[in-house]
Scaffold this motif. Structure first.
Motif, PDB file in Angstrom:
ATOM      1  N   ARG A  70       1.049  -1.121   0.010  1.00  0.00           N
ATOM      2  CA  ARG A  70       0.065   0.077   0.217  1.00  0.00           C
ATOM      3  C   ARG A  70       0.852   1.281  -0.019  1.00  0.00           C
ATOM      4  O   ARG A  70       1.862   1.170   0.430  1.00  0.00           O
ATOM      5  CB  ARG A  70      -0.892   0.118   1.304  1.00  0.00           C
ATOM      6  N   VAL A  73       0.760   6.059   4.323  1.00  0.00           N
ATOM      7  CA  VAL A  73       1.731   6.483   5.279  1.00  0.00           C
ATOM      8  C   VAL A  73       1.234   7.095   6.897  1.00  0.00           C
ATOM      9  O   VAL A  73       0.069   7.532   6.676  1.00  0.00           O
ATOM     10  CB  VAL A  73       2.775   7.846   4.624  1.00  0.00           C
ATOM     11  N   CYS A  75       4.654   4.550   7.427  1.00  0.00           N
ATOM     12  CA  CYS A  75       4.717   2.949   7.392  1.00  0.00           C
ATOM     13  C   CYS A  75       6.341   2.796   7.803  1.00  0.00           C
ATOM     14  O   CYS A  75       7.156   3.296   7.248  1.00  0.00           O
ATOM     15  CB  CYS A  75       4.652   2.377   6.166  1.00  0.00           C
ATOM     16  N   TRP A  87       6.692  -4.487   7.192  1.00  0.00           N
ATOM     17  CA  TRP A  87       6.199  -3.293   6.809  1.00  0.00           C
ATOM     18  C   TRP A  87       4.959  -2.823   7.730  1.00  0.00           C
ATOM     19  O   TRP A  87       3.985  -3.294   7.695  1.00  0.00           O
ATOM     20  CB  TRP A  87       5.689  -3.176   5.447  1.00  0.00           C
ATOM     21  N   TYR A  89       2.357  -0.577   9.080  1.00  0.00           N
ATOM     22  CA  TYR A  89       1.272   0.567   9.046  1.00  0.00           C
ATOM     23  C   TYR A  89       0.683   0.834  10.334  1.00  0.00           C
ATOM     24  O   TYR A  89       0.791   0.128  11.244  1.00  0.00           O
ATOM     25  CB  TYR A  89       0.408   0.128   8.113  1.00  0.00           C
ATOM     26  N   GLU A  90      -0.156   2.072  10.368  1.00  0.00           N
ATOM     27  CA  GLU A  90      -0.791   2.304  11.127  1.00  0.00           C
ATOM     28  C   GLU A  90       0.131   3.066  12.565  1.00  0.00           C
ATOM     29  O   GLU A  90       0.754   2.762  13.238  1.00  0.00           O
ATOM     30  CB  GLU A  90      -1.615   1.354  12.142  1.00  0.00           C
TER      31      GLU A  90
END
Ligand SMILES: N[C@@H](CCC(=O)N[C@@H](CS)C(=O)NCC(=O)O)C(=O)O
Length: 107
Positions: A70, A73, A75, A87, A89-90
């Motif tokens: 994805r 950002v 990330c 990787w 995210y969040e």
């Protein structure tokens, strides 16, 4: 507005943190409020994490899409000791991870 001063570590502890941060990379862009949250945590924890701006660096955007799947950002790319890559995210999850790994008493 007051901001919390950055943590201070003994030189050996900071050297260990610096070494660990060489395996991390934050994909972000400056006007993103979620990225700003992560950057506040990075500043608070005095972490020299390299950053890629996906708005200014098309190659970084491609890396993020290819690796993480994805272009959202922030990330955090984490390269583990065995070479595996995560990787993450969040912003809330990233901040939790950084606090657990580098917060007071963690290193
Ligand atoms: N829940 C996410 C939200 C992140 C988010 O919405 N980022 C925006 C930029 S401010 C983005 O990358 N949007 C594009 C997309 O989702 O692909 C977090 O807390 O990190």
């Amino acid at each position: 507005m007051f901001s919390t001063p950055p943590v201070e570590r003994a030189p050996e502890a900071q050297a260990r943190v610096d070494a660990a941060c060489r395996h991390l990379m934050l994909y972000q862009f400056p006007s993103c409020p979620f990225c700003q949250r992560v950057n506040a945590q990075i500043a608070r924890l005095a972490l020299p994490i390299e950053q890629r701006d996906i708005q200014r660096e098309p190659e970084a955007r491609r890396e993020l899409a290819a690796g993480g799947g994805r272009t959202m950002v922030p990330c955090l790319r984490i390269v583990h000791d065995d070479g595996q890559v995560t990787w993450m995210y969040e912003s809330a999850e990233i901040n939790r991870y950084l606090a657990q790994r580098f917060g007071e008493g963690a290193i």
